[in-house]
Design a protein around this motif. Structure first.
Motif, PDB file in Angstrom:
ATOM      1  N   HIS A 111       0.872  -1.179   0.000  1.00 26.80           N
ATOM      2  CA  HIS A 111       0.000   0.000   0.000  1.00 26.80           C
ATOM      3  C   HIS A 111       0.903   1.222   0.000  1.00 26.80           C
ATOM      4  CE1 HIS A 111      -2.785   3.089   1.523  1.00 26.80           C
ATOM      5  NE2 HIS A 111      -3.745   2.335   0.997  1.00 26.80           N
ATOM      6  N   GLN A 112       0.423   2.294  -0.571  1.00 26.56           N
ATOM      7  CA  GLN A 112       1.242   3.499  -0.681  1.00 26.56           C
ATOM      8  C   GLN A 112       1.657   4.063   0.676  1.00 26.56           C
ATOM      9  OE1 GLN A 112      -1.105   6.378  -2.786  1.00 26.56           O
ATOM     10  NE2 GLN A 112      -2.664   6.554  -1.175  1.00 26.56           N
ATOM     11  N   ASP A 113       0.924   3.744   1.743  1.00 27.72           N
ATOM     12  CA  ASP A 113       1.265   4.232   3.075  1.00 27.72           C
ATOM     13  C   ASP A 113       2.250   3.330   3.814  1.00 27.72           C
ATOM     14  OD1 ASP A 113      -0.401   6.366   2.674  1.00 27.72           O
ATOM     15  OD2 ASP A 113      -2.064   5.566   3.856  1.00 27.72           O
ATOM     16  N   ILE A 114       2.616   2.209   3.208  1.00 25.73           N
ATOM     17  CA  ILE A 114       3.570   1.278   3.829  1.00 25.73           C
ATOM     18  C   ILE A 114       4.891   1.354   3.078  1.00 25.73           C
ATOM     19  CG2 ILE A 114       4.065  -1.141   4.365  1.00 25.73           C
ATOM     20  CD1 ILE A 114       1.106  -1.639   4.597  1.00 25.73           C
ATOM     21  N   PRO A 115       5.976   1.699   3.763  1.00 27.12           N
ATOM     22  CA  PRO A 115       7.276   1.798   3.087  1.00 27.12           C
ATOM     23  C   PRO A 115       7.663   0.470   2.437  1.00 27.12           C
ATOM     24  CG  PRO A 115       7.380   2.776   5.280  1.00 27.12           C
ATOM     25  CD  PRO A 115       6.070   2.063   5.190  1.00 27.12           C
ATOM     26  N   THR A 116       8.242   0.559   1.264  1.00 25.08           N
ATOM     27  CA  THR A 116       8.704  -0.629   0.551  1.00 25.08           C
ATOM     28  C   THR A 116      10.028  -1.092   1.136  1.00 25.08           C
ATOM     29  OG1 THR A 116       7.627   0.105  -1.477  1.00 25.08           O
ATOM     30  CG2 THR A 116       9.327  -1.576  -1.701  1.00 25.08           C
ATOM     31  N   VAL A 117      10.149  -2.386   1.400  1.00 25.38           N
ATOM     32  CA  VAL A 117      11.391  -2.932   1.960  1.00 25.38           C
ATOM     33  C   VAL A 117      12.181  -3.644   0.868  1.00 25.38           C
ATOM     34  CG1 VAL A 117      10.335  -3.211   4.233  1.00 25.38           C
ATOM     35  CG2 VAL A 117      10.317  -5.135   2.619  1.00 25.38           C
ATOM     36  N   ALA A 118      13.409  -3.971   1.206  1.00 25.24           N
ATOM     37  CA  ALA A 118      14.254  -4.703   0.269  1.00 25.24           C
ATOM     38  C   ALA A 118      13.741  -6.120   0.080  1.00 25.24           C
ATOM     39  CB  ALA A 118      15.699  -4.732   0.774  1.00 25.24           C
ATOM     40  N   ASN A 119      13.958  -6.669  -1.087  1.00 22.53           N
ATOM     41  CA  ASN A 119      13.597  -8.050  -1.404  1.00 22.53           C
ATOM     42  C   ASN A 119      14.498  -8.529  -2.531  1.00 22.53           C
ATOM     43  OD1 ASN A 119      11.078 -10.236  -1.427  1.00 22.53           O
ATOM     44  ND2 ASN A 119      12.017 -10.003  -3.434  1.00 22.53           N
ATOM     45  N   VAL A 120      15.091  -9.694  -2.347  1.00 25.12           N
ATOM     46  CA  VAL A 120      15.895 -10.265  -3.423  1.00 25.12           C
ATOM     47  C   VAL A 120      15.329 -11.622  -3.823  1.00 25.12           C
ATOM     48  CG1 VAL A 120      18.022  -9.057  -2.787  1.00 25.12           C
ATOM     49  CG2 VAL A 120      17.556 -11.324  -1.816  1.00 25.12           C
ATOM     50  N   GLY A 121      15.451 -11.938  -5.095  1.00 27.36           N
ATOM     51  CA  GLY A 121      15.078 -13.249  -5.596  1.00 27.36           C
ATOM     52  C   GLY A 121      16.332 -14.049  -5.884  1.00 27.36           C
ATOM     53  N   TYR A 122      16.204 -15.362  -5.898  1.00 30.25           N
ATOM     54  CA  TYR A 122      17.358 -16.240  -6.116  1.00 30.25           C
ATOM     55  C   TYR A 122      17.102 -17.156  -7.310  1.00 30.25           C
ATOM     56  CZ  TYR A 122      18.560 -14.754  -1.355  1.00 30.25           C
ATOM     57  OH  TYR A 122      18.854 -14.011  -0.234  1.00 30.25           O
ATOM     58  N   VAL A 123      17.980 -17.079  -8.301  1.00 34.07           N
ATOM     59  CA  VAL A 123      17.922 -17.937  -9.486  1.00 34.07           C
ATOM     60  C   VAL A 123      19.017 -18.990  -9.352  1.00 34.07           C
ATOM     61  CG1 VAL A 123      18.116 -18.069 -11.990  1.00 34.07           C
ATOM     62  CG2 VAL A 123      17.026 -16.079 -10.928  1.00 34.07           C
ATOM     63  N   PHE A 124      18.617 -20.257  -9.249  1.00 33.05           N
ATOM     64  CA  PHE A 124      19.561 -21.352  -9.033  1.00 33.05           C
ATOM     65  C   PHE A 124      19.995 -21.988 -10.348  1.00 33.05           C
ATOM     66  CE2 PHE A 124      17.839 -20.856  -4.896  1.00 33.05           C
ATOM     67  CZ  PHE A 124      18.756 -21.391  -4.005  1.00 33.05           C
ATOM     68  N   ASP A 125      21.289 -22.284 -10.399  1.00 32.96           N
ATOM     69  CA  ASP A 125      21.853 -23.101 -11.483  1.00 32.96           C
ATOM     70  C   ASP A 125      21.440 -22.587 -12.860  1.00 32.96           C
ATOM     71  OD1 ASP A 125      23.503 -25.068 -12.353  1.00 32.96           O
ATOM     72  OD2 ASP A 125      22.138 -26.731 -11.932  1.00 32.96           O
ATOM     73  N   ASN A 126      21.623 -21.268 -13.049  1.00 35.82           N
ATOM     74  CA  ASN A 126      21.380 -20.638 -14.352  1.00 35.82           C
ATOM     75  C   ASN A 126      19.951 -20.810 -14.863  1.00 35.82           C
ATOM     76  OD1 ASN A 126      24.119 -19.614 -14.758  1.00 35.82           O
ATOM     77  ND2 ASN A 126      24.685 -21.773 -14.952  1.00 35.82           N
ATOM     78  N   GLY A 127      18.992 -20.893 -13.922  1.00 34.37           N
ATOM     79  CA  GLY A 127      17.596 -20.914 -14.320  1.00 34.37           C
ATOM     80  C   GLY A 127      16.831 -22.173 -13.977  1.00 34.37           C
ATOM     81  N   ALA A 128      17.470 -23.140 -13.332  1.00 34.01           N
ATOM     82  CA  ALA A 128      16.767 -24.373 -12.982  1.00 34.01           C
ATOM     83  C   ALA A 128      15.603 -24.108 -12.030  1.00 34.01           C
ATOM     84  CB  ALA A 128      17.734 -25.386 -12.370  1.00 34.01           C
ATOM     85  N   PHE A 129      15.800 -23.159 -11.084  1.00 27.14           N
ATOM     86  CA  PHE A 129      14.725 -22.794 -10.159  1.00 27.14           C
ATOM     87  C   PHE A 129      14.845 -21.327  -9.803  1.00 27.14           C
ATOM     88  CE2 PHE A 129      13.247 -22.277  -5.670  1.00 27.14           C
ATOM     89  CZ  PHE A 129      11.892 -22.441  -5.921  1.00 27.14           C
ATOM     90  N   TYR A 130      13.695 -20.653  -9.721  1.00 30.40           N
ATOM     91  CA  TYR A 130      13.669 -19.238  -9.367  1.00 30.40           C
ATOM     92  C   TYR A 130      12.683 -19.011  -8.229  1.00 30.40           C
ATOM     93  CZ  TYR A 130      12.652 -14.193  -9.833  1.00 30.40           C
ATOM     94  OH  TYR A 130      12.454 -12.843  -9.603  1.00 30.40           O
ATOM     95  N   HIS A 131      13.196 -18.426  -7.120  1.00 32.58           N
ATOM     96  CA  HIS A 131      12.357 -18.013  -5.996  1.00 32.58           C
ATOM     97  C   HIS A 131      12.370 -16.490  -5.968  1.00 32.58           C
ATOM     98  CE1 HIS A 131      10.597 -17.460  -2.100  1.00 32.58           C
ATOM     99  NE2 HIS A 131      10.648 -18.744  -1.772  1.00 32.58           N
ATOM    100  N   PRO A 132      11.226 -15.848  -6.269  1.00 35.49           N
ATOM    101  CA  PRO A 132      11.218 -14.385  -6.362  1.00 35.49           C
ATOM    102  C   PRO A 132      11.007 -13.654  -5.047  1.00 35.49           C
ATOM    103  CG  PRO A 132       9.077 -15.231  -6.963  1.00 35.49           C
ATOM    104  CD  PRO A 132       9.941 -16.437  -6.665  1.00 35.49           C
ATOM    105  N   GLY A 133      10.760 -14.400  -3.932  1.00 40.08           N
ATOM    106  CA  GLY A 133      10.354 -13.706  -2.727  1.00 40.08           C
ATOM    107  C   GLY A 133       9.013 -13.041  -2.975  1.00 40.08           C
TER     108      GLY A 133
END
Length: 214
Positions: A111-133
């Motif tokens: 929501h626009q009233d909630i500050p955006t926090v950091a988030n990173v996604g992890y791509v394993f083994d050149n694309g075998a699995f992706y977790h975007p958070g």
């Protein structure tokens, strides 16, 4: 590569050279018994992605595991007395012989009233699995298996479909689904953001509420 879902956003990724747990949060279960982990990786600081009560015990039971977090989770793990590494977007990590590419950078807008926090996604083994958070970040890699966020205060079903179409994986595994059966996160959001003078009251099944003419 072998992928095991422990509910919500918690996923175990096993390659020939690494055993990695992602986002052991408060809405997930069963991960506490895991052993011989090489790493525990956190996408962002929200409690449904990092269970501050269970994490120290998990790491104590897996003394060789590296704790890898996004920049926004550094303060939390430091308060827990845990040593960690920070993963930044654009960085490449090596877990055993398994490469992990760090993507994204910011959590999706709640929501626009909630500050955006950091988030990173992890791509394993050149694309075998992706977790975007908790993000809609589309990686440059071609993705075989995508962990697809399903339900959240920051997510509409149409947005999940658009994200799925943008990534175009061979297989999509629904994750971040616990709020469908546990609406407390949404109730809390309504309570925190309600206008002055408004009470958010959750009615149990069959409970009556008296309304007044205004």
């Amino acid at each position: 590569m072998r992928i095991v879902h422990y509910g919500h956003s918690c996923v175990l990724v096993e390659t020939e050279t690494a055993r990695v747990l992602i986002d052991p949060g408060a809405f997930s279960s069963g991960f506490e018994q895991l052993r011989e982990l090489d790493a525990v990786m956190i996408t962002h600081q929200h409690f449904d992605h990092i269970d501050a009560e269970k994490l120290p015990g998990l790491l104590q039971a897996n003394p060789s595991a590296r704790l890898i977090t996004d920049p926004g989770t550094q303060e939390l793990v430091s308060k827990l007395g845990l040593e960690s590494e920070t993963a930044y977007p654009g960085q490449s990590l090596q877990l055993g012989e398994t490469p992990v590419h760090v993507v994204g950078g910011e959590h999706a807008v709640i929501h626009q009233d909630i500050p955006t926090v950091a988030n990173v996604g992890y791509v394993f083994d050149n694309g075998a699995f992706y977790h975007p958070g908790d993000s809609f970040s589309v990686p440059q890699h071609r993705i075989d298996v995508l962990g697809l966020p399903t339900a959240a205060p920051w997510l509409k079903a149409s947005e999940a479909v658009d994200f799925l179409r943008a990534v175009k994986p061979r297989i999509a595994v629904p994750i971040h689904e616990a709020v469908l059966v546990n609406p407390a996160m949404h109730y809390g959001l309504f309570t925190n953001l309600a206008p002055e003078g408004t009470e958010v009251r959750v009615l149990s099944k069959g409970e009556a509420l008296e309304a007044q003419r205004v």
